[in-house]
Structures are given as structure tokens and as C-alpha cells.
Design a protein around this motif. Structure first.
Motif, PDB file in Angstrom:
ATOM      1  N   GLY A 126       0.809  -1.217   0.000  1.00 20.30           N
ATOM      2  CA  GLY A 126       0.000   0.000   0.000  1.00 20.30           C
ATOM      3  C   GLY A 126       0.842   1.267   0.000  1.00 20.30           C
ATOM      4  N   ILE A 127       1.850   1.313   0.867  1.00 23.53           N
ATOM      5  CA  ILE A 127       2.722   2.499   0.950  1.00 23.53           C
ATOM      6  C   ILE A 127       3.516   2.662  -0.341  1.00 23.53           C
ATOM      7  CG2 ILE A 127       4.680   3.523   2.182  1.00 23.53           C
ATOM      8  CD1 ILE A 127       2.171   3.640   3.822  1.00 23.53           C
ATOM      9  N   ARG A 128       4.018   1.566  -0.882  1.00 23.97           N
ATOM     10  CA  ARG A 128       4.795   1.626  -2.120  1.00 23.97           C
ATOM     11  C   ARG A 128       3.934   2.136  -3.272  1.00 23.97           C
ATOM     12  NH1 ARG A 128       5.827  -0.376  -6.781  1.00 23.97           N
ATOM     13  NH2 ARG A 128       7.924  -0.632  -7.565  1.00 23.97           N
ATOM     14  N   THR A 129       2.701   1.683  -3.343  1.00 20.57           N
ATOM     15  CA  THR A 129       1.793   2.127  -4.401  1.00 20.57           C
ATOM     16  C   THR A 129       1.537   3.626  -4.296  1.00 20.57           C
ATOM     17  OG1 THR A 129       0.749  -0.046  -4.373  1.00 20.57           O
ATOM     18  CG2 THR A 129      -0.469   1.705  -5.444  1.00 20.57           C
ATOM     19  N   LYS A 130       1.438   4.145  -3.073  1.00 22.68           N
ATOM     20  CA  LYS A 130       1.214   5.583  -2.886  1.00 22.68           C
ATOM     21  C   LYS A 130       2.455   6.404  -3.227  1.00 22.68           C
ATOM     22  CE  LYS A 130      -2.230   4.932   0.710  1.00 22.68           C
ATOM     23  NZ  LYS A 130      -2.503   4.957   2.145  1.00 22.68           N
ATOM     24  N   LEU A 131       3.650   5.858  -2.920  1.00 24.09           N
ATOM     25  CA  LEU A 131       4.881   6.620  -3.131  1.00 24.09           C
ATOM     26  C   LEU A 131       5.401   6.565  -4.560  1.00 24.09           C
ATOM     27  CD1 LEU A 131       6.949   5.866   0.090  1.00 24.09           C
ATOM     28  CD2 LEU A 131       5.950   8.028  -0.589  1.00 24.09           C
ATOM     29  N   THR A 132       5.111   5.505  -5.282  1.00 24.70           N
ATOM     30  CA  THR A 132       5.676   5.318  -6.619  1.00 24.70           C
ATOM     31  C   THR A 132       5.434   6.500  -7.559  1.00 24.70           C
ATOM     32  OG1 THR A 132       5.564   2.928  -6.410  1.00 24.70           O
ATOM     33  CG2 THR A 132       5.704   3.786  -8.638  1.00 24.70           C
ATOM     34  N   PRO A 133       4.220   7.069  -7.642  1.00 27.03           N
ATOM     35  CA  PRO A 133       4.017   8.195  -8.564  1.00 27.03           C
ATOM     36  C   PRO A 133       4.855   9.430  -8.226  1.00 27.03           C
ATOM     37  CG  PRO A 133       1.900   7.299  -7.856  1.00 27.03           C
ATOM     38  CD  PRO A 133       2.957   6.648  -7.026  1.00 27.03           C
ATOM     39  N   ALA A 134       5.264   9.576  -6.991  1.00 25.69           N
ATOM     40  CA  ALA A 134       6.053  10.749  -6.602  1.00 25.69           C
ATOM     41  C   ALA A 134       7.513  10.626  -7.018  1.00 25.69           C
ATOM     42  CB  ALA A 134       5.970  10.955  -5.093  1.00 25.69           C
ATOM     43  N   PHE A 135       7.946   9.408  -7.378  1.00 27.19           N
ATOM     44  CA  PHE A 135       9.361   9.195  -7.687  1.00 27.19           C
ATOM     45  C   PHE A 135       9.559   8.600  -9.079  1.00 27.19           C
ATOM     46  CE2 PHE A 135       9.140   9.256  -3.062  1.00 27.19           C
ATOM     47  CZ  PHE A 135      10.121  10.202  -2.787  1.00 27.19           C
ATOM     48  N   THR A 136       8.843   9.142 -10.060  1.00 25.06           N
ATOM     49  CA  THR A 136       9.078   8.727 -11.440  1.00 25.06           C
ATOM     50  C   THR A 136      10.412   9.317 -11.893  1.00 25.06           C
ATOM     51  OG1 THR A 136       7.917  10.646 -12.316  1.00 25.06           O
ATOM     52  CG2 THR A 136       6.605   8.641 -11.953  1.00 25.06           C
ATOM     53  N   SER A 137      10.972   8.787 -12.984  1.00 25.68           N
ATOM     54  CA  SER A 137      12.285   9.259 -13.435  1.00 25.68           C
ATOM     55  C   SER A 137      12.258  10.736 -13.803  1.00 25.68           C
ATOM     56  CB  SER A 137      12.783   8.414 -14.607  1.00 25.68           C
ATOM     57  OG  SER A 137      11.855   8.460 -15.658  1.00 25.68           O
ATOM     58  N   SER A 138      11.169  11.214 -14.402  1.00 28.94           N
ATOM     59  CA  SER A 138      11.100  12.636 -14.771  1.00 28.94           C
ATOM     60  C   SER A 138      11.045  13.527 -13.522  1.00 28.94           C
ATOM     61  CB  SER A 138       9.893  12.899 -15.669  1.00 28.94           C
ATOM     62  OG  SER A 138       8.693  12.573 -14.991  1.00 28.94           O
ATOM     63  N   LYS A 139      10.296  13.089 -12.511  1.00 25.88           N
ATOM     64  CA  LYS A 139      10.222  13.888 -11.282  1.00 25.88           C
ATOM     65  C   LYS A 139      11.554  13.862 -10.528  1.00 25.88           C
ATOM     66  CE  LYS A 139       5.266  13.667 -10.661  1.00 25.88           C
ATOM     67  NZ  LYS A 139       4.145  13.164  -9.918  1.00 25.88           N
ATOM     68  N   MET A 140      12.244  12.725 -10.579  1.00 19.01           N
ATOM     69  CA  MET A 140      13.556  12.640  -9.926  1.00 19.01           C
ATOM     70  C   MET A 140      14.563  13.561 -10.612  1.00 19.01           C
ATOM     71  SD  MET A 140      13.371  10.584  -7.339  1.00 19.01           S
ATOM     72  CE  MET A 140      14.955   9.881  -6.997  1.00 19.01           C
ATOM     73  N   LYS A 141      14.512  13.619 -11.949  1.00 15.92           N
ATOM     74  CA  LYS A 141      15.401  14.523 -12.690  1.00 15.92           C
ATOM     75  C   LYS A 141      15.093  15.978 -12.328  1.00 15.92           C
ATOM     76  CE  LYS A 141      16.106  11.498 -16.630  1.00 15.92           C
ATOM     77  NZ  LYS A 141      15.732  11.219 -18.020  1.00 15.92           N
TER      78      LYS A 141
END
Length: 197
Positions: A126-141
Motif C-alpha cells: 500500500g505504501i509503495r503504491t502511494k509513493l511510486t508516482p512521486a518518484f518517477t524518473s522525470s520527477k527525480m530529474k
């Protein structure tokens, strides 16, 4: 005499159980370091000879040519993965099958250990599913430049202590840096914690 015989039988059964348990990876034809009776591959950690991170790095260094090896955490078999692509598959593509990471902690007595790397089962998923969209490669860049600017502020802050020879309260410095990174990345605000603590 009966107590002595019972003790001998008990010890024999325990040794037999451990030996059988330590054949788990051999039966699956998975290579790995030889376990020590009763402690598996954790001997150096248990006798406080090595820290956990250093101990597992030594296992990695000794087996890095293998994509994975089988180790034993006391009597429990565990898979030690060395290959980056395999790690990525386990943590990203096939995460639904690997929700338990084997790290156990008490939520009440160790609240800081209650994070994504230690969570298991449905809670981790559940936590991973919520956090995944916040750490996409474009957002990390996009965040990288912001974190780099905060890193420059940290460097300037530490340079003042280096030039003056004063003692640095590293906990305070890391707290200010973390605050700057979180506030900048999450809210787009420049908090300047080093200038305005």
C-alpha cells in the motif's frame, strides 16, 4: 541417568534439525557461503565482530560474480541478490511476489524503523503504491537540481566550521539540510534553514 539420556537425544535432534535446515540451498542447487551451526551466516555479527552492513558487504564481495547466493539468517534461508537487473526486477516488476523483506522490528519500541524498506505484506504494498508516482524518473530529474542547490548550501555551512575550526553539530546540520530538501521538493519553497534556523 534418564535426564542425561534425554539431554543427549535432545541435542542430537537439534543438531539433526539444523543440518537438515542448512541443506535447503544445496538441495535447490544454489551456491552460497557455508553456514556455521546454530548461527548460519551471521557469526561475525552475533559476536559483534562486524557491523551488519560491513558483514553483508563482505558476503557481496566474496560472491559478486554470482547473480544470487543462498545464505542463512540463523536457521532461516534467505536469498542474497547481487545482480542489479535481478534486484530491479524483484523490487519493481515482481514486487507483488516479494512483499516480505525479512527485516523484523517492533512498531511500538522502534518507530523510526517503520519505513518502506522494513515493512512487509499488504502494508508495504500500500505504501509503495502511494509513493511510486512521486518518484518517477522525470520527477527525480526535476528534483535533482533542487537537491544539488541544497547540497551547495550545506557545503557552505560546513566550510564555515572548517575554516574556523569549530565543532560541527552534525545532527543539526543534517536536520537543516533535510528540511531544505523536503520543503523545496514538496512545496517549492526555499526555506534557507542554514541562514534562518
Amino acid at each position: 541417568w534418564n535426564l542425561g539420556l534425554f539431554f543427549i537425544i535432545f541435542v542430537a535432534v537439534v543438531i539433526f534439525w539444523f543440518r537438515r535446515r542448512y541443506k535447503y540451498w544445496k538441495n535447490k542447487k544454489v551456491r552460497g557461503p557455508k553456514p556455521t551451526m546454530f548461527v548460519g551466516n551471521l557469526k561475525d555479527m552475533i559476536i559483534n565482530r562486524l557491523h551488519m552492513g560491513i558483514h553483508f558487504k563482505n558476503i557481496y564481495d566474496a560472491t559478486k560474480d554470482e547473480p544470487y547466493v543462498g545464505i542463512y539468517l540463523l536457521h532461516r534461508p534467505a536469498l542474497f541478490v547481487n545482480n542489479f537487473d535481478l534486484i530491479k526486477m524483484i523490487l519493481v516488476k515482481d514486487f507483488i511476489h516479494f512483499t516480505d523483506h525479512g527485516f523484523h522490528f517492533n512498531k511500538k519500541t522502534q518507530p523510526l524503523a517503520n519505513h518502506l524498506f522494513n515493512m512487509n505484506g499488504a502494508r508495504w504494498k500500500g505504501i509503495r503504491t502511494k509513493l511510486t508516482p512521486a518518484f518517477t524518473s522525470s520527477k527525480m530529474k526535476y528534483m535533482f537540481d533542487t537537491v544539488a542547490i541544497c547540497g551547495e548550501e550545506l557545503t557552505k555551512y560546513l566550510e564555515t566550521f572548517a575554516l574556523s575550526g569549530d565543532i560541527v553539530d552534525i545532527k543539526d546540520a543534517v536536520a537543516k539540510f533535510s528540511t531544505d530538501v523536503i520543503v523545496s521538493c514538496a512545496f517549492g519553497i526555499d526555506s534557507n534553514s542554514f541562514i534562518y534556523p
